[in-house]
Design a protein around this motif. Structure first.
Motif, PDB file in Angstrom:
ATOM      1  N   PRO A  27       0.827  -1.212   0.000  1.00  0.00           N
ATOM      2  CA  PRO A  27       0.000   0.000   0.000  1.00  0.00           C
ATOM      3  C   PRO A  27       0.863   1.266   0.000  1.00  0.00           C
ATOM      4  CG  PRO A  27      -0.564  -1.431   1.857  1.00  0.00           C
ATOM      5  CD  PRO A  27       0.638  -2.010   1.205  1.00  0.00           C
TER       6      PRO A  27
ATOM      7  N   LEU B 264      -3.455   3.775  -1.027  1.00  0.00           N
ATOM      8  CA  LEU B 264      -3.767   2.954  -2.189  1.00  0.00           C
ATOM      9  C   LEU B 264      -3.486   1.499  -1.855  1.00  0.00           C
ATOM     10  CD1 LEU B 264      -2.000   5.068  -4.973  1.00  0.00           C
ATOM     11  CD2 LEU B 264      -4.392   5.162  -4.253  1.00  0.00           C
ATOM     12  N   LYS B 265      -4.369   0.610  -2.267  1.00  0.00           N
ATOM     13  CA  LYS B 265      -4.176  -0.823  -2.048  1.00  0.00           C
ATOM     14  C   LYS B 265      -2.997  -1.306  -2.906  1.00  0.00           C
ATOM     15  CE  LYS B 265      -9.146  -1.273  -1.819  1.00  0.00           C
ATOM     16  NZ  LYS B 265     -10.286  -1.682  -2.612  1.00  0.00           N
TER      17      LYS B 265
ATOM     18  N   ASP C  60      -3.379  -3.151  -6.918  1.00  0.00           N
ATOM     19  CA  ASP C  60      -4.828  -3.142  -7.086  1.00  0.00           C
ATOM     20  C   ASP C  60      -5.276  -1.755  -7.545  1.00  0.00           C
ATOM     21  OD1 ASP C  60      -7.403  -4.084  -7.087  1.00  0.00           O
ATOM     22  OD2 ASP C  60      -7.556  -4.356  -4.919  1.00  0.00           O
TER      23      ASP C  60
ATOM     24  N   THR D 162      -7.701   1.384  -6.579  1.00  0.00           N
ATOM     25  CA  THR D 162      -8.403   2.004  -5.461  1.00  0.00           C
ATOM     26  C   THR D 162      -9.353   3.055  -6.008  1.00  0.00           C
ATOM     27  OG1 THR D 162      -6.457   1.689  -4.052  1.00  0.00           O
ATOM     28  CG2 THR D 162      -8.104   3.262  -3.286  1.00  0.00           C
TER      29      THR D 162
END
Length: 151
Positions: free
Chosen positions: A54, A82-83, A86, A88
């Protein structure tokens, strides 16, 4: 010694330039709320993080313009992170006072919308590299609320 230091700077700059960066895209601008003093829109932003961990978002700044005039701007401090590896989805509320909407009467006129340009910048904290700016922008039309939306 100076030549060695210069070569080291060039090497680091070259490596940093090749690092993938998160990317942001404005996916939607929609009416959220209407009250006595303002109209609130919700901007949906999709941010892709290419890293497995993240990343903290330091802040988000935005500017909403219509007819070349800024009608709303703001800063959202510490909106989260932020993931890792991935996408977000972020929600950015934009408040436009009624007094500004009234001053845009010519643009609103026939089609009951505002032609807009939105500029948004996410400040992301990358480890070792430091803070980087991720810009996103969008142009389009924002529908104004009707009496039905208000009541």
């Amino acid at each position: 010694m100076a030549q060695l230091l210069e070569k080291a700077k060039e090497f680091v700059a070259e490596k940093i330039a090749g690092i993938p960066k998160p990317e942001a895209t404005v996916t939607d601008v929609d009416l959220k709320d209407v009250n006595r003093s303002s109209v609130e829109y919700l901007v949906k932003v999709s941010v892709t993080n290419p890293y497995p961990h993240p990343l903290p978002i330091c802040d988000i700044t935005f500017s909403l313009k219509s007819s070349g005039r800024e009608i709303a701007s703001g800063k959202i401090p510490d909106p989260g992170s932020l993931k890792g590896k991935d996408v977000t989805e972020l929600d950015v509320p934009v408040v436009v006072p009624h007094s500004i909407i009234v001053s845009l009467a010519r643009d609103i006129g026939s089609d009951w919308d505002i032609d807009y340009e939105l500029q948004l910048v996410l400040i992301i904290d990358l480890p070792i590299v430091g803070n980087i700016s991720i810009p996103a922008s969008s142009k389009g039309e924002i529908k104004l609320p009707t009496l039905k939306d208000i009541f």
